[in-house]
Structure formats: C-alpha cells, structure tokens
Design a protein around this motif. Sequence first.
Motif, PDB file in Angstrom:
ATOM      1  N   ASP B  78       1.173  -1.282  -0.120  1.00 52.96           N
ATOM      2  CA  ASP B  78      -0.169  -0.301   0.272  1.00 52.96           C
ATOM      3  C   ASP B  78       0.996   1.311   0.144  1.00 52.96           C
ATOM      4  O   ASP B  78       0.200   2.498  -0.515  1.00 52.96           O
ATOM      5  N   SER B  79       1.600   1.134   0.852  1.00 51.97           N
ATOM      6  CA  SER B  79       2.869   2.339   1.172  1.00 51.97           C
ATOM      7  C   SER B  79       3.472   2.751  -0.716  1.00 51.97           C
ATOM      8  O   SER B  79       3.737   3.958  -1.195  1.00 51.97           O
ATOM      9  N   LEU B  80       3.825   1.670  -1.284  1.00 44.94           N
ATOM     10  CA  LEU B  80       4.574   1.272  -2.043  1.00 44.94           C
ATOM     11  C   LEU B  80       3.968   2.184  -3.336  1.00 44.94           C
ATOM     12  O   LEU B  80       3.962   2.783  -4.386  1.00 44.94           O
ATOM     13  N   ALA B  81       2.275   1.647  -3.384  1.00 41.64           N
ATOM     14  CA  ALA B  81       1.321   1.900  -4.042  1.00 41.64           C
ATOM     15  C   ALA B  81       0.856   3.256  -4.155  1.00 41.64           C
ATOM     16  O   ALA B  81       0.562   4.357  -4.794  1.00 41.64           O
ATOM     17  N   GLU B  82       1.015   4.167  -3.107  1.00 40.21           N
ATOM     18  CA  GLU B  82       0.901   5.346  -2.554  1.00 40.21           C
ATOM     19  C   GLU B  82       2.140   5.981  -3.033  1.00 40.21           C
ATOM     20  O   GLU B  82       1.449   7.317  -3.792  1.00 40.21           O
ATOM     21  N   SER B  83       3.168   6.116  -2.803  1.00 43.05           N
ATOM     22  CA  SER B  83       4.005   6.786  -3.495  1.00 43.05           C
ATOM     23  C   SER B  83       3.991   6.733  -4.874  1.00 43.05           C
ATOM     24  O   SER B  83       4.513   7.664  -5.482  1.00 43.05           O
ATOM     25  N   LEU B  84       3.610   5.523  -5.604  1.00 41.85           N
ATOM     26  CA  LEU B  84       4.032   5.269  -6.654  1.00 41.85           C
ATOM     27  C   LEU B  84       2.570   6.366  -7.477  1.00 41.85           C
ATOM     28  O   LEU B  84       2.126   7.360  -8.228  1.00 41.85           O
ATOM     29  N   GLU B  85       1.158   6.049  -6.809  1.00 41.90           N
ATOM     30  CA  GLU B  85       0.391   7.352  -7.521  1.00 41.90           C
ATOM     31  C   GLU B  85       0.387   8.245  -6.779  1.00 41.90           C
ATOM     32  O   GLU B  85      -0.029   9.508  -7.693  1.00 41.90           O
ATOM     33  N   ALA B  86       1.701   9.208  -6.683  1.00 44.51           N
ATOM     34  CA  ALA B  86       2.094  10.822  -6.526  1.00 44.51           C
ATOM     35  C   ALA B  86       2.724  11.328  -7.855  1.00 44.51           C
ATOM     36  O   ALA B  86       1.918  12.585  -7.933  1.00 44.51           O
ATOM     37  N   SER B  87       2.509  10.269  -8.622  1.00 42.10           N
ATOM     38  CA  SER B  87       3.315  10.999  -9.871  1.00 42.10           C
ATOM     39  C   SER B  87       2.511  11.282 -10.707  1.00 42.10           C
ATOM     40  O   SER B  87       1.225  10.409 -10.683  1.00 42.10           O
ATOM     41  N   GLU B  88       1.908  12.077 -11.458  1.00 42.87           N
ATOM     42  CA  GLU B  88       0.883  13.293 -12.283  1.00 42.87           C
ATOM     43  C   GLU B  88       0.480  11.724 -13.420  1.00 42.87           C
ATOM     44  O   GLU B  88      -0.439  11.673 -14.244  1.00 42.87           O
ATOM     45  N   ILE B  90       0.484   8.489 -13.294  1.00 43.51           N
ATOM     46  CA  ILE B  90       0.284   7.260 -12.930  1.00 43.51           C
ATOM     47  C   ILE B  90      -1.595   8.192 -12.074  1.00 43.51           C
ATOM     48  O   ILE B  90      -1.972   8.400 -11.461  1.00 43.51           O
ATOM     49  N   GLU B  91      -2.162   6.826 -12.664  1.00 36.72           N
ATOM     50  CA  GLU B  91      -3.978   7.241 -12.716  1.00 36.72           C
ATOM     51  C   GLU B  91      -4.137   6.194 -11.245  1.00 36.72           C
ATOM     52  O   GLU B  91      -4.813   6.663 -10.369  1.00 36.72           O
ATOM     53  N   ARG B  92      -3.221   5.366 -10.421  1.00 37.41           N
ATOM     54  CA  ARG B  92      -3.635   4.489  -9.988  1.00 37.41           C
ATOM     55  C   ARG B  92      -2.821   3.114  -9.913  1.00 37.41           C
ATOM     56  O   ARG B  92      -2.084   2.475 -11.156  1.00 37.41           O
ATOM     57  N   ALA B  93      -2.208   2.741  -8.663  1.00 34.33           N
ATOM     58  CA  ALA B  93      -1.422   1.469  -8.409  1.00 34.33           C
ATOM     59  C   ALA B  93      -2.017   0.547  -7.695  1.00 34.33           C
ATOM     60  O   ALA B  93      -2.302   1.189  -6.294  1.00 34.33           O
ATOM     61  N   VAL B  94      -2.459  -0.959  -7.750  1.00 35.53           N
ATOM     62  CA  VAL B  94      -3.192  -1.759  -6.870  1.00 35.53           C
ATOM     63  C   VAL B  94      -2.366  -2.649  -6.992  1.00 35.53           C
ATOM     64  O   VAL B  94      -1.966  -3.583  -7.638  1.00 35.53           O
ATOM     65  N   PRO B  95      -2.252  -3.357  -5.052  1.00 32.87           N
ATOM     66  CA  PRO B  95      -1.198  -4.619  -5.244  1.00 32.87           C
ATOM     67  C   PRO B  95      -1.831  -5.514  -5.468  1.00 32.87           C
ATOM     68  O   PRO B  95      -3.084  -6.094  -6.440  1.00 32.87           O
ATOM     69  N   TYR B  96      -1.141  -6.575  -6.126  1.00 32.82           N
ATOM     70  CA  TYR B  96      -2.104  -7.719  -6.805  1.00 32.82           C
ATOM     71  C   TYR B  96      -1.642  -9.390  -6.177  1.00 32.82           C
ATOM     72  O   TYR B  96      -0.154  -9.247  -6.025  1.00 32.82           O
TER      73      TYR B  96
END
Lengths: 227, 416
Positions: B78-88, B90-96
């Motif tokens: 989740d924290s990695l997803a949050e940091s990636l989503e900060a980029s304009e 990237i729309e979303r990053a979801v764990p799988y």
Amino acid sequence: MSDFVIETKGLARSFISGNKSIEVLQGIDFSITSGESCSIQGESGSGKSTFLHLLAGLDKPDSGAIFWEGQDLKTLNNVALAKKRGSLVGMVFQSYYLVPELRAFENVLLAARITGIMNEDTEREAEKLLDRVGLAGRKTSLPATLSGGERQRVAIARALISNPKALLADEPTGNLDEETGDSIMDLLLDLCIEKEVALVLVTHNPTYASRLDRAWRLKQGRLEEQG
Amino acid sequence: MIHGMPWYIYIALRHLFPQGKRFPVFTFMSITGVALGVAVLIVVNSVFSGFGHELRTKIADTYGDLRVVNGSILFDPDSLAESLEASEKIERAVPYAHGVVMLLYRNQPLYPIIEGVDVRSEAELAKYENYLISGSINDLDDDSILLSVGFASQLNLAPGDEVDVYTPLMGLRLKNSGGDEVVLPRLLRVAGIYQTGWQRADENTVVCTLRLMQDLYDLGEGAHGLRVELEEDVDADGAAREITESLGRPFYARSWMESQAEFLSVLQFEKRMMFFLLFIIVIVAAFSIMSSLLIFVIRKTREIGLFTAMGATSRQVAGCFCIQGLIVGVTGTFAGFCMGFALLGFRTQITKAISWSMGVSDSMKEIYAFSYLPIHVVLSDLIIISVLSILVALLAGLVPAYRASKLEPVEALRSE
C-alpha cells in the motif's frame, strides 16, 4: 542574322533497304525567305516528305547542313532544337493529325501550349484564327464531327497559332476533293501572305504549284528549280 | 482552360478523361484495378489493426498498463502504491498476487493460474464486471472465485458450483508435518464466469480477492506486485523504464507490451504478411495499367510524332504518359479510399449478410468475445498504402513513357 528563314547546303539523306543504300536526297541547296512561297513537286517516293521533315528538323541529314535563320541545327541540342522548332516552324499534314480528344479550339491552342506561349491573348488569337478559317461556329466540335476540309482548316489554324516564320505543308489537299482542296489552298496562301510566313508546299498538283513564288521538283535525289 | 498547365499534363488528362465521350474503358479498368487493391488493403489492414487494438486493450485491461515487482513479496504494497500514485502519469497502483493452484471438481483436477485482485479498488472490480458473461461481481468475496470461460466450459462449471482448491503451500505443510497433519482443501464457490476475448486470459485463469490469495499463499498483508494503470496517452514502456530507474533494484517495472512481446510481434508479423500478400493486387493492377498504356502509346504513335513536330521534347512526351500512370494511381487510390471506408462503414451489415447467407450464427462472439467487427484505422498505414499504390502506378507508366520518348518523330508521323 540570315535573310533566309530556312536554308540547306549540300543536304544528303539515304535509307537502307535490305543490303542496298538508297540515296533519296543528294547535295540539295535550298533557301526560302520570309513571306516567300515555294512548292516541292515530285513523284511518289522521290523524297518530298523526307525533305520536308529535314527542313523541320525532325530528321537528321547524312551530310550537309540545315540553317534556321542562319543557325546551323547541328549546334542545337535536342531540347533547344525542339524549342526552336515550336517557334519557327508550323506543319500541316495530309492526314490533319488532330488530337481526337480535343475540341477544334483546343486543338488550335495545343501548339501554343507546347510552344509555351499560352495566355489569354493566345486564346483570342485562336478564336480569330478559327473565324478566319471559317470555323467560327465549330470551335467546340470534336474532330470526329468535322468534315475533312474542316479538319484541315483546324490544322492550318493550329500551325499558325505560334506565329511561325515558316509553314511546311505536306500535301495538305491530298485527302480532299477538288473544290475543298481549292478553298484550302486559297486559305493557306492568303494566310501566309497576311502573316508573312514562308510557305513550303509539297504537292502533286501543278495548278497549286504554279500559284506560288517558286516551284521546285525533286528528281532522282536532286532538287531542280522549275522555270 | 488552365493557361499555366503544362501541355503534357493537359494531354494526359484529356487522354484519360476525353470530352464528349463516354468514360473510356481503359481509364475505368485501370482506376478500378488500383481502387480495388487499395480498398482491400484498407479494409484488411483496418480490421487486422482493429483485432490487434482490441486484443491490446484486453491485454492491457487484464495485465494492467504495467506491473511493478521485486522478485519476491512486497510486504507493504500500500505504501509503495501510494508513492507511485503521487506521479501525475499514474492513475492508480493496486496490489495483486498470483500463483498456481490445483482445482478439483468431481474428481477432475486442473491447474489454473490464480490471480488475486484488490477488491478495495472499484475500478478493478468494474473492469471484471465488464467481462462477466454470467454471475455477478457483487458475489465475489473471500470464499469465491471468478472463472475464465475456457476453464468453466472445460469443467462444465456454472455460478453457484463449488470447487476444491489446493495450493502448493498445502503440499509443503503436509510434507513438513511428516504426514501427521490433515490438510483440507479450500472450498470455493463460483461467483461468475468471465470472457475477456484475450485467449491466454480466457484459457485457464481464475480470479479471486487479494485477501483470499494472501490467505492461500500465506502472504500476510503482502502482495506479489503492483498493477499500475497509467493516465491516458502515457507511454507504458517509457513509464516502466522511469519507475524501474526511480525505485532502483530489486524493483522492476514491466509494461504489458514487454510482457507480451512475443504475442504482439506475431500480431505485427501477421499484419505485415497480409499487407504484403494483398499488395500483389495493386501490382497486378499496375501491370494492367502498363499493358494498357503500352497499347495506348502504339495507338497514339502519330500523335506523338505530331507533338514533336510542334516543338515537344522527348522528355515531355515521356512525361505525358508517365503522368497518366500517376493520375490513374492518384484517382484509383482516392476511389479505393472511398470504397474502403464505405466497406468499413457497412462492415456490420456485410458480416451479418455473410453469416446469414452461409447459415451460420454470429460466430465472432464465440471466438473473440465481441459481436462486432473491430476496426482501427492507423494513419501511418493509410499513408503507406497511398504512397506505395501511387508509386507503383507511376512506375507502371514509366515503361510506356520510355517507349514513347524513344519514338523517332519521322517514323511516328509515317506510322499507320
């Protein structure tokens, strides 16, 4: 510049037939000045058309020289020769050679297009010429709908549209009946006088030949002036 | 009349489109030949591109634009997803999480790939909802799975059926216990059956919630990677490179194109081969133009002599016939574009008519999961088709033009 529109010196032309070389023209000296008219007569196969083609720069002699307004044609490259031919020589053929896809008016203008002098004045000049040759009402007619005499009138107008210095006519009445032929000859002579064009007429008809300033006969490859 | 038009273009136009006459057969046949070739090329290329585009969309939908992995387990996705989503970008990053399981139904074992999706993301759920052909996405919980259509038909499964699922971890646990422990399979309900249209995803994949996967694979709160959706028009390969560089080793971002490079290159190869084979039609048309123009040159021999007598150069005479080839090429290409786009516009009606006349049902739906014929018009394809078609027609005019330019004027005037 020379006084002669066209001049030849020692012109010779031969053709190979089988193993034999046929000397069609041998050492011909000929000249014509502006506004002058002359006929070339001779039997069939005597080389009249060959001589006319040489005068027009469409064929090359084996020896001798052809001069257009004093300029030796040998000094001109193909492009310069074509350009000079377009502005100096007009040709009329026995079979008219109109472009079947073009209307009478467009056929006349074609020569101006090729010569590169096409403009609105040329269009007016083409209309005038068609009026002059008696085809005012047939400007938009296609060649297929014209009679032989009418086609030859279009061909004459076409030959004159570029204001050539010399008109070379190869039996222009050959395909026409006597009456139409006479009217075509009248027209041709009148126009050449009006426009001061040198006329070289190849004909079989002695009556037409007698109406011109000078008469020549081609015999056994030699050009002899008639009395 | 256009005063400035060179005579050879003027005559070329008049030869092809004479006044006061019916449309010449030569012109009609030559233009139609090129037009048919161009139309077929446009239709086939657009349909091929359409299929490719649809498949790419489906691959990108199921795979995600790119995936970020570290070769092991992401313990705090989740924290990695949050940091990636900060980029304009990237729309979303979801764990799988994904792996292989053994699925048993009526003593029939199968070994599907199982993919755990994060049901907290509504967008992820919506994506699968679009592909559901039976069942409901609302029924997907931590005790249920979605089956791919190929898999469901293999086992004859329907929503509501229950299957036993064994994971490799269960085998490991059994081994470690020395046979003392009884390992029971996980009983899972079929919540729905989906079809994406991408054969690989539809063959033997099972979808479940990420929580279920974490449980089955003993991942805790971890995941195997992040599925990243990019903003529109962001290049997936470029974004993957940027992410790999910014995160550093051992993280690695892999775009959907890279992951399916082999499959995509096959698609591209097929399209190129089809283009090459169909271009033969245009070449055949060019030969017909060439033979017609050669006959035309013979017919017009005296006229060519006349042009020369009026002051035309041999190059201009050649130009006259070359331009006829060019005009046929340009007109044929234009007509081909009109024909091709008309066919594409009526493609649904045409495919229905073909299906009806052959007495078959809408078979595309069964194979490709779309009931329509997909098309994708690629500008670069259109440019290549038009340039090559015009060029070939122009080349077809060169031989007759050369022959015309080599005619001796005196011989031409004497010809009968």
